[in-house]
Design a protein around this motif. Structure first.
Motif, PDB file in Angstrom:
ATOM      1  N   PHE A  17       0.838  -1.174   0.000  1.00 34.69           N
ATOM      2  CA  PHE A  17       0.000   0.000   0.000  1.00 34.69           C
ATOM      3  C   PHE A  17       0.886   1.242   0.000  1.00 34.69           C
ATOM      4  N   THR A  18       0.366   2.335  -0.558  1.00 31.92           N
ATOM      5  CA  THR A  18       1.083   3.595  -0.507  1.00 31.92           C
ATOM      6  C   THR A  18       0.485   4.557   0.490  1.00 31.92           C
ATOM      7  N   SER A  19      -0.714   4.280   0.960  1.00 35.98           N
ATOM      8  CA  SER A  19      -1.332   5.142   1.953  1.00 35.98           C
ATOM      9  C   SER A  19      -0.726   4.908   3.320  1.00 35.98           C
ATOM     10  N   GLN A  20      -0.830   5.900   4.190  1.00 40.72           N
ATOM     11  CA  GLN A  20      -0.250   5.780   5.519  1.00 40.72           C
ATOM     12  C   GLN A  20      -1.022   4.757   6.336  1.00 40.72           C
ATOM     13  N   GLN A  21      -0.281   3.826   7.008  1.00 35.83           N
ATOM     14  CA  GLN A  21      -0.915   2.798   7.828  1.00 35.83           C
ATOM     15  C   GLN A  21      -0.189   2.730   9.167  1.00 35.83           C
ATOM     16  N   HIS A  22      -0.885   2.240  10.199  1.00 35.11           N
ATOM     17  CA  HIS A  22      -0.235   2.080  11.492  1.00 35.11           C
ATOM     18  C   HIS A  22       0.575   0.790  11.516  1.00 35.11           C
ATOM     19  N   GLU A  23       1.539   0.722  12.404  1.00 33.99           N
ATOM     20  CA  GLU A  23       2.386  -0.453  12.507  1.00 33.99           C
ATOM     21  C   GLU A  23       1.678  -1.565  13.267  1.00 33.99           C
ATOM     22  N   ALA A  24       1.949  -2.800  12.863  1.00 35.33           N
ATOM     23  CA  ALA A  24       1.322  -3.943  13.516  1.00 35.33           C
ATOM     24  C   ALA A  24       1.922  -4.180  14.893  1.00 35.33           C
ATOM     25  N   THR A  25       1.109  -4.644  15.797  1.00 34.78           N
ATOM     26  CA  THR A  25       1.596  -5.037  17.111  1.00 34.78           C
ATOM     27  C   THR A  25       1.553  -6.538  17.278  1.00 34.78           C
ATOM     28  N   ALA A  26       1.010  -7.248  16.281  1.00 34.28           N
ATOM     29  CA  ALA A  26       0.939  -8.709  16.353  1.00 34.28           C
ATOM     30  C   ALA A  26       2.331  -9.308  16.245  1.00 34.28           C
ATOM     31  N   SER A  27       2.476 -10.560  16.697  1.00 28.69           N
ATOM     32  CA  SER A  27       3.793 -11.185  16.776  1.00 28.69           C
ATOM     33  C   SER A  27       4.231 -11.841  15.480  1.00 28.69           C
ATOM     34  N   SER A  28       3.277 -12.138  14.585  1.00 30.11           N
ATOM     35  CA  SER A  28       3.624 -12.864  13.361  1.00 30.11           C
ATOM     36  C   SER A  28       2.834 -12.350  12.171  1.00 30.11           C
ATOM     37  N   ILE A  29       3.459 -12.399  11.013  1.00 32.42           N
ATOM     38  CA  ILE A  29       2.768 -12.303   9.743  1.00 32.42           C
ATOM     39  C   ILE A  29       2.289 -13.708   9.407  1.00 32.42           C
ATOM     40  N   ASP A  88      10.783  -5.244  14.822  1.00 35.22           N
ATOM     41  CA  ASP A  88       9.911  -5.470  15.972  1.00 35.22           C
ATOM     42  C   ASP A  88       8.479  -5.055  15.640  1.00 35.22           C
ATOM     43  N   PRO A  89       7.485  -5.850  16.039  1.00 35.34           N
ATOM     44  CA  PRO A  89       7.583  -7.030  16.912  1.00 35.34           C
ATOM     45  C   PRO A  89       7.815  -8.350  16.176  1.00 35.34           C
ATOM     46  N   VAL A  90       7.987  -8.324  14.859  1.00 33.52           N
ATOM     47  CA  VAL A  90       8.205  -9.550  14.084  1.00 33.52           C
ATOM     48  C   VAL A  90       9.702  -9.743  13.885  1.00 33.52           C
ATOM     49  N   ASN A  91      10.220 -10.908  14.307  1.00 37.31           N
ATOM     50  CA  ASN A  91      11.656 -11.128  14.151  1.00 37.31           C
ATOM     51  C   ASN A  91      11.962 -11.921  12.886  1.00 37.31           C
ATOM     52  N   ARG A  92      13.245 -12.138  12.625  1.00 35.85           N
ATOM     53  CA  ARG A  92      13.695 -12.754  11.373  1.00 35.85           C
ATOM     54  C   ARG A  92      13.602 -14.279  11.460  1.00 35.85           C
ATOM     55  N   THR A  93      12.372 -14.759  11.437  1.00 30.68           N
ATOM     56  CA  THR A  93      12.091 -16.187  11.477  1.00 30.68           C
ATOM     57  C   THR A  93      11.051 -16.505  10.415  1.00 30.68           C
ATOM     58  N   VAL A  94      11.298 -17.542   9.618  1.00 31.21           N
ATOM     59  CA  VAL A  94      10.410 -17.937   8.533  1.00 31.21           C
ATOM     60  C   VAL A  94       9.882 -19.333   8.818  1.00 31.21           C
ATOM     61  N   GLY A  95       8.578 -19.465   9.042  1.00 30.41           N
ATOM     62  CA  GLY A  95       7.948 -20.764   9.250  1.00 30.41           C
ATOM     63  C   GLY A  95       7.218 -21.186   7.987  1.00 30.41           C
ATOM     64  N   LEU A  96       7.648 -22.283   7.389  1.00 26.65           N
ATOM     65  CA  LEU A  96       7.114 -22.722   6.102  1.00 26.65           C
ATOM     66  C   LEU A  96       6.442 -24.075   6.267  1.00 26.65           C
ATOM     67  N   CYS A  97       5.159 -24.151   5.882  1.00 27.58           N
ATOM     68  CA  CYS A  97       4.396 -25.391   6.027  1.00 27.58           C
ATOM     69  C   CYS A  97       3.595 -25.602   4.747  1.00 27.58           C
ATOM     70  N   LEU A  98       4.091 -26.469   3.858  1.00 29.90           N
ATOM     71  CA  LEU A  98       3.498 -26.651   2.537  1.00 29.90           C
ATOM     72  C   LEU A  98       2.366 -27.667   2.569  1.00 29.90           C
ATOM     73  N   PHE A 158       4.452 -18.464   8.042  1.00 31.04           N
ATOM     74  CA  PHE A 158       4.565 -17.513   9.134  1.00 31.04           C
ATOM     75  C   PHE A 158       5.868 -16.747   8.990  1.00 31.04           C
ATOM     76  N   LEU A 159       5.833 -15.457   9.255  1.00 29.27           N
ATOM     77  CA  LEU A 159       7.037 -14.655   9.417  1.00 29.27           C
ATOM     78  C   LEU A 159       6.996 -14.097  10.822  1.00 29.27           C
ATOM     79  N   GLY A 160       7.979 -14.459  11.627  1.00 32.40           N
ATOM     80  CA  GLY A 160       7.957 -14.089  13.034  1.00 32.40           C
ATOM     81  C   GLY A 160       7.978 -15.319  13.913  1.00 32.40           C
TER      82      GLY A 160
END
Length: 440
Positions: A14-26, A218-228, A239-241
């Motif tokens: 998106f190009t519009s202004q958005q607030h930052e997520a507080t959730a732990s994972s994408i 933050d709050p999402v760290n550099r972790t990639v969870g892949l479940c095919l 999952f990212l986070g």
């Protein structure tokens, strides 16, 4: 064409202004389907601002307004940076304020240290390969198609992506979006002519500082969870986070509790993921991997695990020996070298074969069960789902996606380790058991 498996993730830009997520994972869905261009792939949607990326080929879901459209991207665990179809390839030069110029550090980085390496690629120059952009001083960089292996060029830009999130590992949130600002390359739509339908880019999930994990904060760290997923009817999950991660029906069990861990190894001139495999064990007999070839690659671009010829021959020979009571197919099914007849007196019967264990350098064991080792090719024929990678293969083992469908893999870049579950089916769940109903 070589059989490839790609994984495609949802990406919200998106190009519009958005607030930052507080959730732990994408949290993003992964859908499996077949395609004439790539045979087997995993797909989902990406959403972009229509005012910046007009393209009538895209659809808009009900919970987005008409400003946004969808785009699909291939997951690549090796790619040095993200590239996709976007605004520099429209008429005019409106994208110049967002473009990387030839005088900036990212231009030098993406052309040299963090570039695609292939002898078919010509050296990029300091002017655009597109008419009308010479005054913009853009920075063309080389890209390699994961479908065809051909080289073309793209234009790096300062991009903005947004993602749906989860705060409990169980539900998808739409009112708490997560924003990332990667430097991503823009390429014209004709780059994707041989791609699967509606696929317009590649998302890099590698260890490169220009891949998506490097832009997580933050709050999402550099972790990639892949479940095919193993079926076309229900999506898997990315999952990212750092979680938690829950899959139904065991919604009270965090998938992280099912994981074993092994060290991720670094390889020169590669941003991919590698683990150390000392041996392959089939029914209590070990096939030792040569000491100079124990580094095993995990790849989302190969559907089946590739074994260097010497390792492949030993695995097929041993597997053939322990399954000698199972009737062989009258004819092999390419690209496999060991196939079985699964019809007895006109009735199709399922095969039960020994597990294949990858014995890791730190004493851990990754078990490949029947579901991930045997491919039902036709109604009458099933095959050992590994292929010969050739006698000079760079890696003795390249683990393909068929071998980790319904396995949870956690690429922890913070601690440089891989978490793996082996088959989730044996744990009473699967990669298709996350509820993707969007909540507000």
């Amino acid at each position: 064409m070589l059989l490839l498996t790609q994984v495609i993730i949802i990406l919200l830009a998106f190009t519009s202004q958005q607030h930052e997520a507080t959730a732990s994972s994408i949290v993003l869905p992964i859908n499996k389907h077949t395609d004439a261009a790539a045979n087997v792939l995993f797909s989902t949607h990406a959403y972009f601002d229509n005012s910046q990326y007009p393209d009538p080929r895209h659809d808009t879901p009900a919970y987005f307004n008409s400003q946004y459209h969808q785009q699909s991207l291939l997951i690549d665990l090796d790619a040095p940076f993200i590239w996709h179809y976007s605004y520099p390839h429209q008429d005019g030069c409106d994208a110049c304020p967002y473009a990387v110029t030839c005088r900036e550090v990212p231009c030098t980085d993406l052309r040299t240290t963090f570039s695609y390496q292939d002898p078919s690629c010509p050296p990029p120059t300091n002017h655009s390969m597109y008419e009308g952009y010479f005054d913009c001083e853009l920075c063309p960089v080389n890209i390699i198609s994961p479908v065809t292996g051909s080289c073309s060029q793209a234009l790096p830009t300062y991009d903005q992506f947004m993602f749906t999130t989860s705060n409990n590992g169980k539900n998808v949130l739409f009112d708490d979006l997560y924003t990332a600002y990667p430097t991503a390359a823009s390429t014209p739509p004709w780059t994707f002519d041989p791609f699967p339908s509606n696929v317009l880019g590649v998302i890099a999930l590698s260890t490169s500082p220009y891949a998506l994990p490097a832009y997580l904060h933050d709050p999402v760290n550099r972790t990639v969870g892949l479940c095919l997923p193993s079926t076309t009817s229900n999506p898997g999950v990315l999952f990212l986070g750092n979680g938690p991660y829950y899959l139904n029906p065991k919604s009270d069990v965090d998938v992280r509790s099912l994981l074993s861990y092994t060290v991720l190894l670094k390889q020169p001139d590669s941003f991919g993921y590698f683990i150390g495999v000392n041996a392959i064990v089939i029914k209590n007999r070990s096939i030792v991997i040569p000491a100079n070839a124990t580094s095993t690659k995990i790849n989302t671009l190969n559907h089946y695990t590739k074994l260097r010829t010497d390792v492949y021959n030993n695995v097929v020979r041993r597997f053939s020996s322990v399954t000698k009571r199972i009737p062989r197919a009258n004819k092999l099914a390419a690209p496999f070298g060991l196939c079985f007849n699964t019809t007895v007196n006109g009735t199709n019967v399922g095969l039960k074969v020994p597990d294949i264990d990858l014995m890791l350098q730190d004493g851990k064991k990754w078990t490949v069960s029947t579901r991930n080792s045997i491919k039902q090719v036709t109604e009458d024929v099933a095959c050992l789902a590994v292929v010969d990678g050739g006698p000079t293969s760079e890696h003795a083992i390249v683990v393909g996606t068929y071998q980790f469908e319904d396995n949870f893999l956690l690429f922890d870049l913070e601690k440089s380790r891989l978490g793996f579950s082996s088959s989730l089916l044996r744990r009473g769940t699967s990669c298709s058991n996350l509820d993707f109903t969007v909540t507000q």
